[in-house]
Structures are given as structure tokens and as C-alpha cells.
Design an enzyme around this catalytic site. Sequence first.
Site, mmCIF file in Angstrom:
data_model
loop_
_atom_site.group_PDB
_atom_site.id
_atom_site.type_symbol
_atom_site.label_atom_id
_atom_site.label_comp_id
_atom_site.label_asym_id
_atom_site.label_seq_id
_atom_site.Cartn_x
_atom_site.Cartn_y
_atom_site.Cartn_z
ATOM 1 N N ARG A 31 0.846 -1.183 0.000
ATOM 2 C CA ARG A 31 0.000 0.000 0.000
ATOM 3 C C ARG A 31 0.884 1.237 0.000
ATOM 4 N NH1 ARG A 31 -3.164 2.766 4.736
ATOM 5 N NH2 ARG A 31 -3.729 4.528 3.441
ATOM 6 N N GLU A 62 -7.901 8.424 5.628
ATOM 7 C CA GLU A 62 -8.333 9.077 6.875
ATOM 8 C C GLU A 62 -8.811 10.514 6.705
ATOM 9 O OE1 GLU A 62 -5.134 8.702 9.723
ATOM 10 O OE2 GLU A 62 -5.552 6.597 10.055
ATOM 11 N N GLU A 120 -4.316 -0.348 7.734
ATOM 12 C CA GLU A 120 -3.190 -0.073 8.634
ATOM 13 C C GLU A 120 -3.486 -0.672 9.994
ATOM 14 O OE1 GLU A 120 -1.962 4.056 9.171
ATOM 15 O OE2 GLU A 120 -2.239 4.437 7.032
ATOM 16 N N ASN A 132 -8.031 1.958 9.069
ATOM 17 C CA ASN A 132 -6.781 1.980 9.819
ATOM 18 C C ASN A 132 -7.188 1.835 11.268
ATOM 19 O OD1 ASN A 132 -5.635 2.532 7.374
ATOM 20 N ND2 ASN A 132 -5.200 4.690 7.818
ATOM 21 N N HIS A 142 -2.888 11.015 0.810
ATOM 22 C CA HIS A 142 -2.647 10.592 2.196
ATOM 23 C C HIS A 142 -2.196 11.859 2.927
ATOM 24 C CE1 HIS A 142 -1.337 7.102 4.968
ATOM 25 N NE2 HIS A 142 -1.087 8.200 5.647
ATOM 26 N N TYR A 190 -5.966 0.912 15.092
ATOM 27 C CA TYR A 190 -4.840 0.746 16.010
ATOM 28 C C TYR A 190 -5.256 0.634 17.464
ATOM 29 C CZ TYR A 190 -1.703 2.732 12.372
ATOM 30 O OH TYR A 190 -0.984 2.981 11.230
HETATM 31 C C1 GBH Z 1 -2.210 6.802 10.632
HETATM 32 O O1 GBH Z 1 -2.642 7.925 11.308
HETATM 33 C C2 GBH Z 1 -1.712 7.377 9.355
HETATM 34 O O2 GBH Z 1 -2.490 6.997 8.247
HETATM 35 C C3 GBH Z 1 -0.256 7.128 9.118
HETATM 36 O O3 GBH Z 1 0.186 8.025 8.151
HETATM 37 C C4 GBH Z 1 0.477 7.222 10.413
HETATM 38 O O4 GBH Z 1 1.869 7.192 10.230
HETATM 39 C C5 GBH Z 1 0.044 6.080 11.267
HETATM 40 O O5 GBH Z 1 -1.344 6.081 11.443
HETATM 41 C C6 GBH Z 1 0.697 6.038 12.625
HETATM 42 O O6 GBH Z 1 0.383 7.165 13.371
HETATM 43 O O7 GBH Z 1 -6.335 10.916 19.693
HETATM 44 O O8 GBH Z 1 -8.555 11.611 19.115
HETATM 45 O O9 GBH Z 1 -6.789 11.860 17.500
HETATM 46 C C7 GBH Z 1 -3.183 7.760 12.531
HETATM 47 C C8 GBH Z 1 -3.344 9.100 13.192
HETATM 48 C C9 GBH Z 1 -3.695 9.622 15.461
HETATM 49 C C10 GBH Z 1 -5.531 9.204 14.054
HETATM 50 C C11 GBH Z 1 -4.516 9.234 16.627
HETATM 51 C C12 GBH Z 1 -6.372 8.835 15.198
HETATM 52 C C13 GBH Z 1 -6.577 8.751 17.520
HETATM 53 C C14 GBH Z 1 -7.750 9.493 17.994
HETATM 54 N N1 GBH Z 1 -4.160 8.910 14.326
HETATM 55 N N2 GBH Z 1 -5.894 9.400 16.405
HETATM 56 S S1 GBH Z 1 -7.317 11.055 18.629
#
Ligand code: GBH
Length: 491
Positions: free
Chosen positions: A83, A174, A388, A313, A128, A315
Amino acid sequence: PFGGISEDSSLFPRNFLFGTASSSYQFEGAYLIDGKGLNNWDVFSHKPGNIIDGSTGDVAVDHYHRYLEDVDLMEDLGVNSFRFSISWARILPKGRFGNLNMIGIKHYDRLIDTLLRRGIQPFVALTHYDIPQELEDRYGGWLSAEVQADFKYYADACFKYFGHRVKYWITFNEPNVVAIRAYRSGIYPPSRCSPPFGNCSSGNSEEYLVAAHNMILSHAKAVSVYRRKYQEEQHGSIGIVMNAVWFEPISGSSEDNLAADRAQSFYMNWFLDPIIFGRYPDDMQQYLGSSLPVFTNTDKRNLRYGLDFIGINHYTSFYVKDCIYSICEEQPEVSRAEGYVSKSALKDGVPIGELTAVDWLHVFPQGMEKMVTYIKNRFNNIPIFITENGLGEMNQGDAFIAELLNDTKRVEYMSNYLESLAKAIKEGADVRGYFTWSLLDNFEWTSGYTIRFGLHYVNYATLERTPKQSATWYKRFISDHRVARALTANE
Ligand code: GBH
């Protein structure tokens, strides 16, 4: 979970895509090379104070020049998909107001051809987080309805030049995070927000809803071009990638259950409902009222082209508490923007899962199964890709390289999240692929190079790549899956 690794991987369907993920700004570097125009992140990272370690993506991991080496790493992992995202400003340095940059096109031609020769399917995002700076300067980027024509024009060029070889297209990565971080908290470019949100003076508290609205309509336009001009002949599919956080009700009360549902509406269904059902979620309409932009009849016509798959994505997970029937700490305007809920990693002082070096990332593997099952149920078992999932670790200087390479936490994280994903599949979710973030350590946005998400360690002085234990583990996981599938095929 460690014991049953080979068993776990056999639970994934045949033809399942196992891959790694990347993005242009975080990987490519070469920011002024071969005719590329400036984009929003180039300009933003060059302003002192925006990136925690003062770094930029000017070089990043130099993937633009080292892609052959990186495809070798992928081949060694045994992944069957990669990706990545196309840098919009590399293809159209001035958006639709300038020329197509053929040198940029040639670069992605070579990358795509190299991948395909090694049996690796390109899984490609059009944007992105990036947009040509020209479009920011001309009309304010995503805030203007003009951007829809630009995105459509760009998408058309990508389908035309790459669509015979790219079978998986993502319009946006996102867009919910872009709307929130770039137009509400103001921590991403173009740094717009307004009190009580964030800490900047430009913007108003409804702009992020307008930016989101334009992204939804831009998605719709790109999809309609694909459907009308290309899809029949090119046989690909197109979808969108949402940041998907699992929201766990903090108690069993019906109020907190409803609150968790509202949290999904205001974070993810905000985009998916319009694209799939042609309207904003009911609870969003109810609580935001006239703050929420309205789809005209023409918009609704464009929206009916929908999508072929949902990418998430995923996590992390948060607890959610209701703020309608009970008192919350947040200012009402802030909680309103999230659906009158309060989100927290803690319940009675105990975290939902292990906290990590990344402030928003708490390890809660069950969240994967719950998230996927939620999407399956809400969106009629639409095909899903996990675009992701991964774990970030803090860069603690050279002395800690051995620890970074011996990344047992990441192995445990991936193994547990994959096991949870397998459960959702067993229960009937139509999941078609899993991409781990990321192939390499890379530029982690406002955290610069301080956080490492890679299966390969990158030495930022030499740009040398070294596989971590997680790379070895993932390789084994994928090959066990192949063996298990080959055995069942022979039965
Ligand atoms: C992804 O973003 C991205 O697509 C990628 O580019 C990045 O490197 C990867 O993850 C790792 O960070 O705390 O309320 O904002 C994720 C970015 C940050 C979005 C944390 C969601 C959680 C909710 N994220 N956020 S909040």
C-alpha cells in the site's frame, strides 16, 4: 497467542492480501526532484515549531530513489500487496491549473511495474494527507467546493495512466483525521481551528464540517469518473480508508451504549454514511442541526456511486461515556462536536489496554474484532480491508538499537490483533486483506522521526534498512498461511 501462530494464519481466506503500508510524504523524500510541486506538508514542516524534532520530509526514507531496494525487502517478507500513496503534487504540481508532470508519472510506472513483476499487488491511495500547495493558496484547499473539480481531474489522470495495472484504489486516507486535525484542532496544515478547539486564531468552529463535506463530494466525483470511464475495462475496485477507533461503552448502561454509537457516527460514519447511504448519520443531524452542511440534489446524484470496499486503519480503542444525561468535564462545545460524549483511555484509573510510547495508542486487540463486526453489521457485509495496524516505539538514541531491533512488543501486538481479526472473519466478516503500518520506520508527521512504526529499522544517518524481529515474524506468519492454504487446496 504466540504458540498458535501457524494455526492462526491458516484462518485467513485464500487470496487474502498480506501487505505493508506507506505514504508518499512519509516515505519518498525527493521533495523538489523531477518537477514535483510543493504540497501542504512541505510548507508546514518547513515552518519552525510545527514538527517536534524540527525535521521535515525532504528526504524522509528516500523511498523515491530506493524503491528497488524496498521492493526487495517486500519480496523477502513474502507479502503479496504493497500500500502506497501517489504524491498529488508530483503528478500535478499546480493542480488542474498547470501541466501534468510526466517525470512523476514515470516514477510510479516504474514502482508499479517492479511490484507486479514480483507478484505484489499495488494498493494505491490518491491522497494521504497531502494536497498541492497551489490549491491551498488559490482557494483554501478542502474548504472550497472548487477542490472537487481538482480532485476529480487528478483522479482521472491516475486512473488513465495507472489503472490498467492498479486493481485497488483508495480515494482518501483518513479524511476524518484530516478534517479534525487540520481544521478543528489545527495541529496539521493548514492549521485552522477556532476556540474552544485547539489553539489557533484562524478559522471558525464549523470549518472542519465544511472541509469534510468537500472531501465526501470529492470522493464521490472520483468514484463516478472511475465507474463511468474506467472500471468496466480496468476491472479494479475503489474505496476509502477511514481511521477507525473502537469506542467501548464505559459502563453497561444504555446511555453509555448509545454514546459509543454516537461516537462512531461523529468519527467514522460521518463519512461512510453519506458515501454508502447518501446522508449524514441521523444522530449527527439531530445534534449538529444547521451546523451540518446539506447535500443538494446534485450532490446526492453524485453520491450514489458509493464505493466497493471500506478500508480501516485500526490501532486503538477508547472508553466512551455519555454527556447528555451525565456531567462531563469537557466544554459543551467540544463534547458536542464528538456527539456529546467523553472519550478516555481510563476507567476508574485503569487503562483500557497497555499504554505505549504513542499517546493515543492503547493495546486492545479485542477492538479489532469488535470494530470489524460493527462495520460488517452496519454496512451490509461490505468487503473490508485493514489498511493499517501497527505499533509505534520511541526513538531513544543509538544505544537502544538492539532493543528496537528486538521488538517483541510489536510482534505481540500484531499477533494478537491478527488473532482478533481472524475471529471476526470466522464469524462471517468479509475481510480481504491486512496491511501493517509500516514497511520501514518513517516520518511520523508532527512527531518527525521520534516515533518508529517500521518492521525494518532505518538508520537516519545512512538510510540503511535493517529487519527487526517483527519482520522475521511476519514473514513466517505469511509463509505458514501459504503452506496451510496449499494443503487445504490439495485435500
Ligand atoms: C495513521 O494515522 C496514518 O495513516 C499514518 O500516516 C500514520 O503514520 C500512522 O497512522 C501512525 O500514526 O487521539 O482523538 O486523535 C493515525 C493518526 C492519530 C488518528 C490518533 C487517530 C486517535 C484518535 N491517528 N488518532 S485522537
